[in-house]
Design a protein around this motif. Structure first.
Motif, PDB file in Angstrom:
ATOM      1  N   ALA C 120       0.831  -1.202   0.000  1.00  0.00           N
ATOM      2  CA  ALA C 120       0.000   0.000   0.000  1.00  0.00           C
ATOM      3  C   ALA C 120       0.864   1.250   0.000  1.00  0.00           C
ATOM      4  CB  ALA C 120      -0.924  -0.019   1.214  1.00  0.00           C
ATOM      5  N   ILE C 121       1.821   1.271   0.922  1.00  0.00           N
ATOM      6  CA  ILE C 121       2.695   2.441   0.998  1.00  0.00           C
ATOM      7  C   ILE C 121       3.466   2.617  -0.305  1.00  0.00           C
ATOM      8  CG2 ILE C 121       4.661   3.470   2.170  1.00  0.00           C
ATOM      9  CD1 ILE C 121       3.940   1.908   4.633  1.00  0.00           C
ATOM     10  N   GLY C 122       4.083   1.508  -0.729  1.00  0.00           N
ATOM     11  CA  GLY C 122       4.947   1.588  -1.898  1.00  0.00           C
ATOM     12  C   GLY C 122       4.203   1.984  -3.153  1.00  0.00           C
ATOM     13  N   ILE C 123       3.055   1.395  -3.348  1.00  0.00           N
ATOM     14  CA  ILE C 123       2.286   1.697  -4.554  1.00  0.00           C
ATOM     15  C   ILE C 123       1.818   3.142  -4.531  1.00  0.00           C
ATOM     16  CG2 ILE C 123       0.178   1.192  -5.818  1.00  0.00           C
ATOM     17  CD1 ILE C 123       0.512  -1.709  -4.845  1.00  0.00           C
ATOM     18  N   ALA C 124       1.298   3.534  -3.381  1.00  0.00           N
ATOM     19  CA  ALA C 124       0.826   4.912  -3.285  1.00  0.00           C
ATOM     20  C   ALA C 124       1.951   5.886  -3.627  1.00  0.00           C
ATOM     21  CB  ALA C 124       0.295   5.177  -1.879  1.00  0.00           C
ATOM     22  N   LEU C 125       3.081   5.677  -3.023  1.00  0.00           N
ATOM     23  CA  LEU C 125       4.197   6.584  -3.281  1.00  0.00           C
ATOM     24  C   LEU C 125       4.670   6.485  -4.730  1.00  0.00           C
ATOM     25  CD1 LEU C 125       6.317   6.277  -0.024  1.00  0.00           C
ATOM     26  CD2 LEU C 125       4.883   8.158  -0.774  1.00  0.00           C
ATOM     27  N   GLU C 189       6.309   2.067 -14.271  1.00  0.00           N
ATOM     28  CA  GLU C 189       5.117   1.716 -15.028  1.00  0.00           C
ATOM     29  C   GLU C 189       4.222   2.924 -15.231  1.00  0.00           C
ATOM     30  OE1 GLU C 189       5.497  -1.486 -16.702  1.00  0.00           O
ATOM     31  OE2 GLU C 189       3.363  -1.071 -16.467  1.00  0.00           O
ATOM     32  N   VAL C 190       4.025   3.663 -14.158  1.00  0.00           N
ATOM     33  CA  VAL C 190       3.150   4.827 -14.250  1.00  0.00           C
ATOM     34  C   VAL C 190       3.671   5.809 -15.279  1.00  0.00           C
ATOM     35  CG1 VAL C 190       2.331   6.854 -13.005  1.00  0.00           C
ATOM     36  CG2 VAL C 190       2.248   4.627 -11.928  1.00  0.00           C
ATOM     37  N   GLU C 191       4.959   6.015 -15.260  1.00  0.00           N
ATOM     38  CA  GLU C 191       5.529   6.953 -16.231  1.00  0.00           C
ATOM     39  C   GLU C 191       5.296   6.473 -17.650  1.00  0.00           C
ATOM     40  OE1 GLU C 191       9.513   7.172 -14.929  1.00  0.00           O
ATOM     41  OE2 GLU C 191       9.149   8.880 -13.594  1.00  0.00           O
ATOM     42  N   ARG C 192       5.433   5.183 -17.793  1.00  0.00           N
ATOM     43  CA  ARG C 192       5.253   4.617 -19.133  1.00  0.00           C
ATOM     44  C   ARG C 192       3.817   4.810 -19.597  1.00  0.00           C
ATOM     45  NH1 ARG C 192       3.706   0.024 -21.560  1.00  0.00           N
ATOM     46  NH2 ARG C 192       2.936  -0.845 -19.611  1.00  0.00           N
ATOM     47  N   ILE C 193       2.921   4.472 -18.714  1.00  0.00           N
ATOM     48  CA  ILE C 193       1.509   4.560 -19.084  1.00  0.00           C
ATOM     49  C   ILE C 193       1.074   6.008 -19.293  1.00  0.00           C
ATOM     50  CG2 ILE C 193      -0.834   4.099 -18.310  1.00  0.00           C
ATOM     51  CD1 ILE C 193       0.334   1.767 -16.698  1.00  0.00           C
ATOM     52  N   LYS C 194       1.634   6.848 -18.449  1.00  0.00           N
ATOM     53  CA  LYS C 194       1.249   8.250 -18.489  1.00  0.00           C
ATOM     54  C   LYS C 194       1.458   8.849 -19.865  1.00  0.00           C
ATOM     55  CE  LYS C 194       3.636  11.433 -16.320  1.00  0.00           C
ATOM     56  NZ  LYS C 194       4.209  12.386 -15.343  1.00  0.00           N
ATOM     57  N   SER C 195       2.456   8.306 -20.519  1.00  0.00           N
ATOM     58  CA  SER C 195       2.768   8.908 -21.820  1.00  0.00           C
ATOM     59  C   SER C 195       1.895   8.367 -22.935  1.00  0.00           C
ATOM     60  CB  SER C 195       4.246   8.658 -22.143  1.00  0.00           C
ATOM     61  OG  SER C 195       4.449   7.258 -22.200  1.00  0.00           O
ATOM     62  N   LEU C 196       1.062   7.413 -22.576  1.00  0.00           N
ATOM     63  CA  LEU C 196       0.204   6.856 -23.622  1.00  0.00           C
ATOM     64  C   LEU C 196      -0.880   7.840 -24.036  1.00  0.00           C
ATOM     65  CD1 LEU C 196      -0.217   3.198 -22.384  1.00  0.00           C
ATOM     66  CD2 LEU C 196       1.212   4.033 -24.242  1.00  0.00           C
ATOM     67  N   ASP C 197      -1.312   7.642 -25.228  1.00  0.00           N
ATOM     68  CA  ASP C 197      -2.248   8.607 -25.800  1.00  0.00           C
ATOM     69  C   ASP C 197      -3.540   8.735 -25.036  1.00  0.00           C
ATOM     70  OD1 ASP C 197      -1.293   8.011 -29.242  1.00  0.00           O
ATOM     71  OD2 ASP C 197      -0.604   9.454 -27.732  1.00  0.00           O
ATOM     72  N   TYR C 198      -4.099   7.627 -24.663  1.00  0.00           N
ATOM     73  CA  TYR C 198      -5.449   7.775 -24.143  1.00  0.00           C
ATOM     74  C   TYR C 198      -5.462   8.492 -22.787  1.00  0.00           C
ATOM     75  CZ  TYR C 198      -4.819   3.515 -21.278  1.00  0.00           C
ATOM     76  OH  TYR C 198      -4.388   2.582 -20.381  1.00  0.00           O
ATOM     77  N   LEU C 221      -1.143  -1.817 -13.408  1.00  0.00           N
ATOM     78  CA  LEU C 221      -0.036  -2.119 -12.512  1.00  0.00           C
ATOM     79  C   LEU C 221      -0.210  -3.473 -11.846  1.00  0.00           C
ATOM     80  CD1 LEU C 221       0.280   1.270 -10.671  1.00  0.00           C
ATOM     81  CD2 LEU C 221       1.732   0.384 -12.460  1.00  0.00           C
ATOM     82  N   VAL C 222      -1.462  -3.903 -11.875  1.00  0.00           N
ATOM     83  CA  VAL C 222      -1.776  -5.083 -11.085  1.00  0.00           C
ATOM     84  C   VAL C 222      -0.818  -6.237 -11.344  1.00  0.00           C
ATOM     85  CG1 VAL C 222      -3.495  -6.883 -10.749  1.00  0.00           C
ATOM     86  CG2 VAL C 222      -4.169  -4.503 -10.728  1.00  0.00           C
ATOM     87  N   ASN C 223      -0.548  -6.468 -12.613  1.00  0.00           N
ATOM     88  CA  ASN C 223       0.354  -7.572 -12.946  1.00  0.00           C
ATOM     89  C   ASN C 223       1.671  -7.480 -12.202  1.00  0.00           C
ATOM     90  OD1 ASN C 223      -1.546  -8.377 -14.668  1.00  0.00           O
ATOM     91  ND2 ASN C 223      -0.381  -8.077 -16.542  1.00  0.00           N
ATOM     92  N   MET C 302       1.658 -13.700 -16.409  1.00  0.00           N
ATOM     93  CA  MET C 302       1.522 -12.266 -16.659  1.00  0.00           C
ATOM     94  C   MET C 302       2.368 -11.813 -17.836  1.00  0.00           C
ATOM     95  SD  MET C 302      -0.420 -11.270 -14.123  1.00  0.00           S
ATOM     96  CE  MET C 302      -0.904 -11.800 -12.506  1.00  0.00           C
ATOM     97  N   ASP C 303       3.474 -12.502 -18.030  1.00  0.00           N
ATOM     98  CA  ASP C 303       4.393 -12.051 -19.065  1.00  0.00           C
ATOM     99  C   ASP C 303       3.893 -12.502 -20.422  1.00  0.00           C
ATOM    100  OD1 ASP C 303       7.985 -12.557 -19.584  1.00  0.00           O
ATOM    101  OD2 ASP C 303       6.458 -11.485 -20.743  1.00  0.00           O
ATOM    102  N   PRO C 304       3.565 -11.558 -21.295  1.00  0.00           N
ATOM    103  CA  PRO C 304       2.969 -11.923 -22.582  1.00  0.00           C
ATOM    104  C   PRO C 304       3.849 -12.856 -23.398  1.00  0.00           C
ATOM    105  CG  PRO C 304       3.415  -9.564 -22.451  1.00  0.00           C
ATOM    106  CD  PRO C 304       3.654 -10.124 -21.108  1.00  0.00           C
ATOM    107  N   HIS C 305       5.141 -12.698 -23.317  1.00  0.00           N
ATOM    108  CA  HIS C 305       6.030 -13.575 -24.091  1.00  0.00           C
ATOM    109  C   HIS C 305       5.882 -15.017 -23.630  1.00  0.00           C
ATOM    110  CE1 HIS C 305       7.884 -10.035 -25.728  1.00  0.00           C
ATOM    111  NE2 HIS C 305       8.126  -9.577 -24.515  1.00  0.00           N
ATOM    112  N   GLN C 306       5.957 -15.161 -22.339  1.00  0.00           N
ATOM    113  CA  GLN C 306       5.874 -16.496 -21.787  1.00  0.00           C
ATOM    114  C   GLN C 306       4.518 -17.105 -22.051  1.00  0.00           C
ATOM    115  OE1 GLN C 306       8.488 -17.913 -20.981  1.00  0.00           O
ATOM    116  NE2 GLN C 306       9.125 -17.500 -18.879  1.00  0.00           N
ATOM    117  N   ARG C 307       3.537 -16.213 -21.931  1.00  0.00           N
ATOM    118  CA  ARG C 307       2.176 -16.683 -22.068  1.00  0.00           C
ATOM    119  C   ARG C 307       1.948 -17.309 -23.440  1.00  0.00           C
ATOM    120  NH1 ARG C 307      -2.572 -12.966 -19.790  1.00  0.00           N
ATOM    121  NH2 ARG C 307      -4.076 -14.630 -19.436  1.00  0.00           N
TER     122      ARG C 307
END
Lengths: 309, 590, 310
Positions: C120-125, C189-198, C221-223, C302-307
């Motif tokens: 909880a702490i880590g994710i929030a931060l 992850e957040v930074e990566r997603i943040k830059s996405l278009d939608y 992030l759940v994964n 979770m890993d698409p490659h492995q999957r």
């Protein structure tokens, strides 16, 4: 490059500074230095006089400023228990920790590299599965229990090896080193193996490997000259970054085997409320970890400019 | 060689005190203290012999039997940190095991384990650990040393001492003592040593022990006068635990050097201190005392914390003496063929304090019924038999070895139903929840004893939550501050005084800083016990006191400990009941 | 007639193909399970452990505290002991099997709670740092750096010394020590997603920051979090065991495997007592192992490659 290094150095200094603040605050919350320093029978009034004389009644931030200004000059004060310089106590124990960590790293590497290469090369075969098993088991192993069991089996009951301690210089020390090294090696090997393996896997699928193969170079040459070499960089990188973990493992190992290193010193000093020693030990360890991280960062930045963010 | 024996010195001193009293130069209280010192220094056997005598002029001195074992009142001064939570049998297991047989003390190395991760210093004035005391007993000498059997302090570096004035002690020194570096032991030495310890700037942890010393005057090369602030009968105690450092060397080299090098005049010489590992000593073949000839050439004191490891080293044949053998391992040691467990009853008594006074805050134990309930809830004999065999039941806190022990006092029976009933009567039908503060374990299986007690207490409704402090000093401080309650583990060595006063006063008298119990009636009895010279009378008084204590139950009564040492089969050595072990008495087994 | 026949044929065909589809699905599930066999085994073991933890009062006739001191050190069944104490008794006569079972509760509880707390702490931060960037990011990242440089075990020891040892404090200490790793990953992850278009689109549209964070960023992030979390649970279980081993964790009489290990040290001197230190350690090991296996499997899932290769 220069700016990059500067940036990293500043980060390191901030980290160390931050740690010094944290450890200072925590140790002062653990207990009252007056009570630690004076014999238990000392009456109240004398304690208060002592408190004033030593400056323990000043606000914490002022005491910290004092602490910091001395610390940067290498003066962490004297141990509450022994009146010896806290830093000298730490330094004196450093060789033991160094010996243990180096031995542990060597053992881990010796196990992990062949295993990693093999499992990458022979992916999906029995070797790969075995190595996975080894890795997962190694990461799940409570090393203090492993140490205890090794002591019980080899030290106490079979009596093949000494159950604990440092030993005399020479062969005796080597005998004492064996069990702790095994424990630390087991602690470190899994992560290392994973790195080697994934590094190798990556490398093996790279174009230049295919090219080398296409050129008709023997498998052995392909492996050793190309794939392997390119693997080592990330391995070394992460080994460096794992250094903090390694020290954590060393702390636990030292405590189980009564190995007189900095880790055991730190643990004892926390239990004895010997603040100067705790502060000196933690800050020193932090500096070492930071230096290692810094060197790795610089090395990486040097080799691969793209990573200089 | 001294002309006077410890006995004669003791008697002379006592005669002087009597004289001072007659001359009106000391008060009665001081005389009583003097009586106790004089009488306390008697054989345990002698303690049980009655020593009749008048109160008035105190000339009940019997030559020979020092009877009565009147206790030395040792206010919390002694270096023996009130055994609250000393690192368990953290004493050195200096067992000098001799490797090869040799009357003349040939070769061979004796290896001993100290239950300590390290000694803090090589400077005998700058520590307060028992293991330190033991170590330095080998490298240094004291002015006097205690005879384990008679409890008398015998001349050692000093030939004699006498209270020539109520506040002046004249000490005559041996003239043939040389330190390991060749320096002479003289009056200068004594003065310098004492000046050093009482100097507040030195910050010696032993300062408290010497609080009464005002200063030392040199009379001639081998005579000093020690001045005390007030008449100080227990001055003699100071003689046996104050190691002498060569002053010229110390002044030349400084404190930092002293902290690293143990140079004294003792039967063993300092060779090397490997921090955190071991202390290496070698025999002093020029030792001044012809009666002490250590059989082993080299003595190595190893620092090995943790009993399991110590024991492993013993059984592996890597060390010769270990100070603690867990009770459960006695058989293993016995059967090992390598070493033998040696049991010794010690004066130390364990108790579980109940805060009857409310010193740590209001709590249910202020009600005597609740205290009795706690006592009835515990199967004390069961714990002894299963966990710490050999322990001597102490129904009213006195160890059978304490003078005044009354065998007719009945211990609390193990009766959980009674306990529950008492709790209900006290108004706690649903039981109580209390905290139990404890320090590091003092004896093997201590944790198991604690947990067994916790279980039995819970069975009657006394629900205990432990607060375990991992450091002895921290625990002792909290205890003395009144901050360890309402239950707390404690044990007491009585400063090696085999007398009821040696434990009762410090544990239960209102004026003591250790007490969590406050009863003017008991105080009166204890004061009277201290003031009387009539041993029969004292016995009566202490019987009354024991009955009172038993009926008041200020603690959960437990037992007097038996400690077990592990000694290699190649070594012939016996431990002491006062727990200060001296190993130059060890011999190789033929 | 032909149409009816063909309709039937069609339905039969489709029935067949449906069944084949199901078979294929079933087969691929089984295939996946075989590839992930270790994780499945791990999962089974874990479930058993959870069951033991939950059902301990039913599984054992004893409570973990009860016993008589005279019954101490009864040997386990394979050393000639009796079925009344199949795994023997400890130093004060408590049934060892019972204590081991109840120890499962402690281990799982601490592991789970501490992970939740640190997560909880880590994710929030991490979300804050990644989303807001700038100064907030700088502060949080520095904090992460500092925490990760501090040897975890020493930090835990020091803080426990301040707070005093108890179940709650152990959870707190572990939780406070273990959050940085989440922050790093999450921030990335957040930074990566943040830059996405939608996300940009959302912003433009005026969707509130909180909403953006909650509805769009978090689920992605759940994964990563699950994968990290499982590894952390195992690690924290071991950390609690070590703290208790030192006496600075769970206090007696509550059965913590780590504390039981410490108690067993008095009995390490003969082969016949060796079950005392072996069993609790084995319990810790097996628990951590099963969790790690499960984690491994989750990671592969979770890993698409492995999957893809499943």
């Amino acid at each position: 490059m220069g700016a990059y290094v500067m940036h990293r150095v500043i980060q390191m200094l901030i980290a160390v500074f931050g740690i010094s603040v944290i450890v200072f605050i925590i140790t002062n919350m653990i207990g009252d230095p007056v009570n630690v320093l004076l014999p238990p029978e000392t009456p109240y009034e004398q304690r208060e006089i002592f408190r004033e004389e030593m400056g323990f009644n000043r606000p914490l931030y002022i005491q910290y400023a004092d602490f910091l200004s001395s610390a940067v000059r290498g003066d962490f004060g004297n141990s509450f228990r022994t009146e010896r310089s806290a830093l000298s106590l730490v330094m004196e124990r450093m060789p033991a920790t160094l010996l243990l960590t180096v031995a542990g790293t060597i053992l881990a590497t010796v196990i992990a590299i062949p295993m990693g290469i093999l499992s990458a090369y022979k992916r999906y075969t029995i070797w790969d599965n075995l190595s996975t098993l080894f890795v997962v088991a190694g990461q799940a192993m409570p090393i203090f229990w492993l140490g205890l069991m090794l002591i019980i089996v080899f030290g106490v009951n079979l009596k093949w090896l000494p159950p604990s301690g440092y030993g005399e210089m020479g062969i005796d020390r080597l005998k004492h080193l064996i069990l702790p090294t095994v424990v630390l090696g087991v602690f470190l090997a899994p992560v290392t193996e994973r790195l080697v393996r994934s590094g190798m896997l990556d490398a093996l699928t790279q174009d230049y490997v295919r090219t080398a193969r296409a050129k008709g170079l023997s498998e052995r040459v392909v492996l050793s000259r190309h794939a392997f070499r390119n693997t080592m960089i990330p391995v070394i990188t992460v080994l460096g970054l794992q250094f903090g973990q390694l020290l954590g493992g060393a702390v636990i190992t030292e405590s189980v085997f009564a190995w007189p290193g900095v880790g055991l010193l730190a643990i004892d000093s926390i239990r004895n409320a010997d603040f100067p020693v705790t502060q000196a030990a933690v800050v020193t360890l932090a500096i070492i970890i930071s230096l290692v991280n810094l060197s790795v960062d610089i090395l990486v930045g040097f080799i691969d400019p793209r990573l200089r963010q | 060689m001294s002309d006077l024996t410890g006995q004669q010195i003791n008697d002379k001193i006592y005669a002087n005190w009597q004289r001072f009293y007659r001359e009106g130069r000391i008060d009665r209280r001081t005389l009583m203290r003097a009586v106790m010192v004089w009488a306390g220094a008697g054989s345990v056997a002698g303690l049980l012999a009655a020593c009749g005598g008048d109160d008035d002029d105190g000339n009940s001195a019997n030559s020979g039997t020092t009877g009565g074992g009147a206790a030395t009142s040792a206010p919390a001064e002694a270096t023996d940190a009130p055994a609250g939570a000393t690192d368990a049998p953290a004493e050195a297991t200096t067992g000098e095991s001799e490797g090869s047989t040799d009357a003349g003390g040939e070769g061979g190395t004796l290896r001993v384990i100290l239950d300590q991760s390290d000694l803090p210093t090589m400077d005998p004035h700058m520590h307060n650990l028992r293991t330190g005391i033991i170590a330095f007993y080998h490298t240094h000498d004291n002015l006097g040393e205690r005879n384990a059997e008679t409890n008398l302090i015998e001349p050692w570096l000093a030939e004699s001492w006498e209270n020539i004035e109520p506040t002046v002690w004249e000490i005559k020194l041996r003239q043939d003592v040389k330190f390991h570096n060749g320096d002479d032991f003289t009056a200068e030495t004594v003065k310098w040593n004492w000046d050093r310890v009482i100097n507040p700037d030195q910050k010696s942890p032993q300062l408290g022990n010497h609080a009464q010393i005002a200063g030392v005057d040199i009379v001639d090369d081998y005579t000093v006068h020690v001045n005390t602030k007030e008449p100080y009968p227990i001055f003699v105690e100071r003689l046996q635990n104050f190691q002498m450092i060569p002053e010229k060397l110390a002044q030349e080299k400084g404190d930092e050097w002293l902290a690293e090098n143990a140079v004294g005049s003792g039967p063993y010489k300092f060779v090397e201190w490997k921090h955190g590992q071991e202390l290496v000593l070698t025999r002093n073949d020029d030792y001044w005392n012809p009666d002490v000839k250590p059989a082993y050439k080299d003595l190595i004191l190893r620092f090995v914390p943790g009993v399991p490891t110590q024991l492993a080293e013993l059984l592996a044949g890597n060390v010769d003496i270990v100070r603690v053998v867990p009770f459960d391992q006695m058989k293993a040691v016995e059967n090992s063929g390598v070493a033998t467990p040696i049991t010794q009853a010690i004066l130390r008594v364990g108790i579980t304090r109940l805060d009857a006074m409310g010193r740590s805050g209001p709590n249910p134990f202020q009600d005597v019924k609740v205290r009795h309930a706690a006592n009835h809830a515990c199967d004390i004999q069961g714990y002894i038999d299963a966990l710490q065999p050999g322990g001597d039941r102490t129904p009213a806190m006195l160890n059978p070895m304490h003078f005044g022990f009354d065998p007719s006092i009945e211990p609390h029976e193990y009766d959980p139903d009674k306990a529950k009933q008492l709790l209900t009567e006290a108004g706690y039908p649903d039981g109580i929840d209390v905290k139990w503060v404890r320090g590091p374990s003092s004896m093997p299986n201590q944790d198991q004893v604690d947990q067994a007690m916790q279980r039995d207490l819970a069975a009657v409704g006394i629900r205990v939550e432990f607060e375990t402090l991992s450091d002895g000093n921290v625990f002792t401080t909290r205890h003395n501050e009144g901050n360890a309650g309402p239950m707390c583990s404690y044990n007491w060595g009585s400063y090696s005084v085999f007398d009821a006063d040696g434990i009762y006063w410090d544990m239960l008298h209102t004026d003591s800083i250790f007490t969590y119990y406050n009863n003017p009636d008991l105080d009166a009895l204890l004061d009277e016990g201290r003031s009387s010279l009539d041993q029969d009378h004292r016995k009566e008084i202490y019987s009354k006191a024991q009955r009172l204590v038993r009926d008041e139950a200020p603690v959960i009564f437990m037992w007097g400990f038996h400690s077990v040492w592990g000694v290699s089969n190649k070594v012939d050595w016996k431990p002491r009941a006062d727990e200060i072990d001296m190993y130059f008495t060890a011999k190789p087994k033929a | 007639m032909a149409s009816v026949g063909s309709a039937t044929q069609d339905s039969v065909n489709s029935a067949f193909s449906q069944q084949r589809l199901r078979q294929r699905t079933l087969r691929s599930v089984l295939q996946a399970a075989w590839k992930l066999r270790m994780s499945v085994i791990g999962g089974v073991i874990l479930l058993i452990l959870v069951f033991i933890a939950a059902a301990a009062p039913i599984l054992s006739p004893y409570t973990p505290e009860e016993g008589r001191t005279v019954d101490r050190l009864q040997p386990p069944i394979w050393q000639g002991g009796s079925w009344s104490h199949p795994l023997g008794t400890d130093g004060i006569g408590r049934d060892y099997a019972t204590r081991l079972m109840y120890g499962t509760r402690i281990a799982l509880a601490v592991g789970l709670l501490a992970t939740l707390l640190s997560g909880a702490i880590g994710i929030a931060l991490g979300v804050m740092a990644g989303f807001f960037g700038g100064r907030i990011d700088a502060i949080i990242s520095t904090l992460v750096n500092v925490m990760m440089t501090f040897p975890f075990i020493l930090l835990a020891l020091a803080v426990i010394s301040v707070l005093g040892a108890s179940f709650t404090n152990v959870v707190l200490v572990l939780g406070i020590g273990a959050w940085p790793i989440y922050t790093r990953v999450v921030k990335f992850e957040v930074e990566r997603i943040k830059s996405l278009d939608y996300i940009h689109a959302g912003r433009v549209l005026g969707v509130s920051n909180l909403r953006l964070m909650a509805r769009h960023i978090m689920p992605n992030l759940v994964n990563a979090i699950i994968v990290i979390g499982t590894v952390q649970v195992a690690r924290l279980i071991i950390s609690e065991a070590f703290l208790s081993f030192l006496g600075l964790g769970i206090q007696p009489p509550t059965p913590s495997w780590g504390y039981m290990l410490q108690e067993s040290q008095a009995f390490m001197f003969s082969w016949s007592d060796i079950w005392l230190p072996t069993l609790p350690g084995l319990a810790i090991f097996i628990t951590a192992l099963s969790i790690n296996f499960v984690g491994d499997g989750l990671r592969d899932l979770m890993d698409p490659h492995q999957r893809a290769s499943l």
